[in-house]
Design a protein around this motif. Sequence first.
Motif, PDB file in Angstrom:
ATOM      1  N   UNK A  35       0.823  -1.199   0.000  1.00  0.00           N
ATOM      2  CA  UNK A  35       0.000   0.000   0.000  1.00  0.00           C
ATOM      3  C   UNK A  35       0.860   1.252   0.000  1.00  0.00           C
ATOM      4  N   UNK A  36       0.405   2.294  -0.691  1.00  0.00           N
ATOM      5  CA  UNK A  36       1.139   3.550  -0.814  1.00  0.00           C
ATOM      6  C   UNK A  36       0.285   4.701  -0.295  1.00  0.00           C
ATOM      7  N   UNK A  37       0.848   5.497   0.618  1.00  0.00           N
ATOM      8  CA  UNK A  37       0.168   6.689   1.136  1.00  0.00           C
ATOM      9  C   UNK A  37       0.774   7.903   0.440  1.00  0.00           C
ATOM     10  N   UNK A  38      -0.069   8.674  -0.257  1.00  0.00           N
ATOM     11  CA  UNK A  38       0.395   9.818  -1.030  1.00  0.00           C
ATOM     12  C   UNK A  38      -0.081  11.125  -0.419  1.00  0.00           C
ATOM     13  N   UNK A  39       0.803  12.125  -0.413  1.00  0.00           N
ATOM     14  CA  UNK A  39       0.461  13.433   0.145  1.00  0.00           C
ATOM     15  C   UNK A  39      -0.406  14.257  -0.815  1.00  0.00           C
ATOM     16  N   UNK A  70      -3.637   5.443  -1.498  1.00  0.00           N
ATOM     17  CA  UNK A  70      -4.550   6.508  -1.082  1.00  0.00           C
ATOM     18  C   UNK A  70      -3.868   7.819  -1.412  1.00  0.00           C
ATOM     19  N   UNK A  71      -4.569   8.701  -2.091  1.00  0.00           N
ATOM     20  CA  UNK A  71      -3.981   9.974  -2.493  1.00  0.00           C
ATOM     21  C   UNK A  71      -4.546  11.114  -1.657  1.00  0.00           C
ATOM     22  N   UNK A  72      -3.805  12.221  -1.640  1.00  0.00           N
ATOM     23  CA  UNK A  72      -4.199  13.442  -0.925  1.00  0.00           C
ATOM     24  C   UNK A  72      -4.487  13.180   0.548  1.00  0.00           C
ATOM     25  N   UNK A  73      -3.591  12.436   1.198  1.00  0.00           N
ATOM     26  CA  UNK A  73      -3.736  12.113   2.622  1.00  0.00           C
ATOM     27  C   UNK A  73      -2.960  13.149   3.439  1.00  0.00           C
ATOM     28  N   UNK A  74      -3.603  13.914   4.308  1.00  0.00           N
ATOM     29  CA  UNK A  74      -2.915  14.938   5.107  1.00  0.00           C
ATOM     30  C   UNK A  74      -1.867  14.326   6.036  1.00  0.00           C
ATOM     31  N   UNK A  75      -0.886  15.137   6.399  1.00  0.00           N
ATOM     32  CA  UNK A  75       0.166  14.697   7.321  1.00  0.00           C
ATOM     33  C   UNK A  75      -0.345  14.823   8.754  1.00  0.00           C
ATOM     34  N   UNK A  79      -3.484   9.889   8.216  1.00  0.00           N
ATOM     35  CA  UNK A  79      -2.506   8.992   7.598  1.00  0.00           C
ATOM     36  C   UNK A  79      -2.412   7.680   8.375  1.00  0.00           C
ATOM     37  N   UNK A  80      -2.520   7.733   9.696  1.00  0.00           N
ATOM     38  CA  UNK A  80      -2.498   6.516  10.499  1.00  0.00           C
ATOM     39  C   UNK A  80      -3.713   5.647  10.189  1.00  0.00           C
ATOM     40  N   UNK A  81      -4.871   6.282  10.056  1.00  0.00           N
ATOM     41  CA  UNK A  81      -6.083   5.513   9.734  1.00  0.00           C
ATOM     42  C   UNK A  81      -5.979   4.848   8.363  1.00  0.00           C
ATOM     43  N   UNK A  82      -5.371   5.570   7.406  1.00  0.00           N
ATOM     44  CA  UNK A  82      -5.204   4.998   6.070  1.00  0.00           C
ATOM     45  C   UNK A  82      -4.268   3.793   6.124  1.00  0.00           C
ATOM     46  N   UNK A  83      -3.160   3.917   6.838  1.00  0.00           N
ATOM     47  CA  UNK A  83      -2.221   2.802   6.933  1.00  0.00           C
ATOM     48  C   UNK A  83      -2.847   1.593   7.615  1.00  0.00           C
ATOM     49  N   UNK A  84      -3.644   1.832   8.635  1.00  0.00           N
ATOM     50  CA  UNK A  84      -4.321   0.710   9.292  1.00  0.00           C
ATOM     51  C   UNK A  84      -5.324   0.063   8.346  1.00  0.00           C
ATOM     52  N   UNK A 108       1.672   3.205  13.891  1.00  0.00           N
ATOM     53  CA  UNK A 108       0.994   2.061  13.282  1.00  0.00           C
ATOM     54  C   UNK A 108       1.912   0.843  13.261  1.00  0.00           C
ATOM     55  N   UNK A 109       3.179   1.058  13.007  1.00  0.00           N
ATOM     56  CA  UNK A 109       4.126  -0.055  12.940  1.00  0.00           C
ATOM     57  C   UNK A 109       4.200  -0.822  14.250  1.00  0.00           C
TER      58      UNK A 109
END
Length: 360
Positions: A35-39, A70-75, A79-84, A108-109
């Motif tokens: 999975x990729x988290x994008x800013x 997931x794109x346009x994920x705020x810092x 971002x933690x919710x997206x990674x989970x 999350x890790x």
Amino acid sequence: MLRKVMLCFAIACLVFGSAVAYAGEGIPEEDLVAGFVYIGPIGDGGWTYMHDLGRLEMEKAYPKMKTFFAESVPEGPDSARVMETFVRNGAQLVFATSFGYMDFVQEVAKKYPKVKFMHCSGYKRAENVGTYFGRMYQARYLSGIVAGKATKSNVIGYVAANPIPEVIRGINAFTLGVRKVNPQAKVKVVWLFSWFDPGKEKEATLALIDSGADVIAMHADSGAAPQAAEEAGVYVIGYNNDMSKYAPTKHLTAPVWDWGKVYTYVAGQVIKGTWKSEDIWWGLKEGLVDLAPFGKEVPESVKEMVKAEKDAIINGKHVFVGPIKNQKGEVVVKDGVAMTDEELLGMNWFVEGVEGDVPN
């Protein structure tokens, strides 16, 4: 926000840099999910766009693995919710592609010790968290040579995102390149305090042009600055991607990324079972950073000069070698001394030739 696409750093490094752990057995390619988290949006034409091209390059190398992003994920906490969410959807490998995700990656890790996380541009590692970035300052330096030769007003504008060492280091390297060939030139910095804001990027570009800049450089994620420069008839050095499509007549070159080099390497490690928590910091030699093709108005003599400097860097030349002065004209790096990686990663001051402040 979450789109499934199936088949389709700082001195603290010294504190966290010792974490090196092997992650055990490999994961078969057909079972691997990343999975990729994008800013920003993948269509930004810059930072996120290039990360997504890297994801696709990795998929091409390992066509049986699966990815989503997931794109346009705020810092922030999002971002933690997206990674989970990634992990709950089967991801065993997560790439977080912006500096501000750092603490949320760690959070999350800890909850998912069997999942491998890779954080871009950060400095905190753990047994299941590695970091990666590129020595973009090398390509910035080369692009500075081009800008220094192009300016007639000896004023070069720099549209800068956020005041962190990564950006400051790039501005300094660029300025060293500028002043290597044009000691009279100055680099004016305007801060955006944002990674992706096309409106602000355009406004900053126009303000710099109004202040006398006849070449624009940038550390921002969209093509707004090159577009504004093109409309104003001013040369521009892009960033992230070959941005000549935004400035077809005024684009000189751009420091660019090839994230697929890292993503393919990391996926291969996970598949083979050799993944370990490490800090990857590759440069021109490994092909993670480079320069975009030169514009038509870049003279052959400048191209030859840049090639010679590029070859020298690939063969071991350091960009940041003294004597280097700060903005006050004080020698901060003695003659013949090369700055260490730790010093570069914690850089919070400007070299001589930069006009602007480093905000606290």
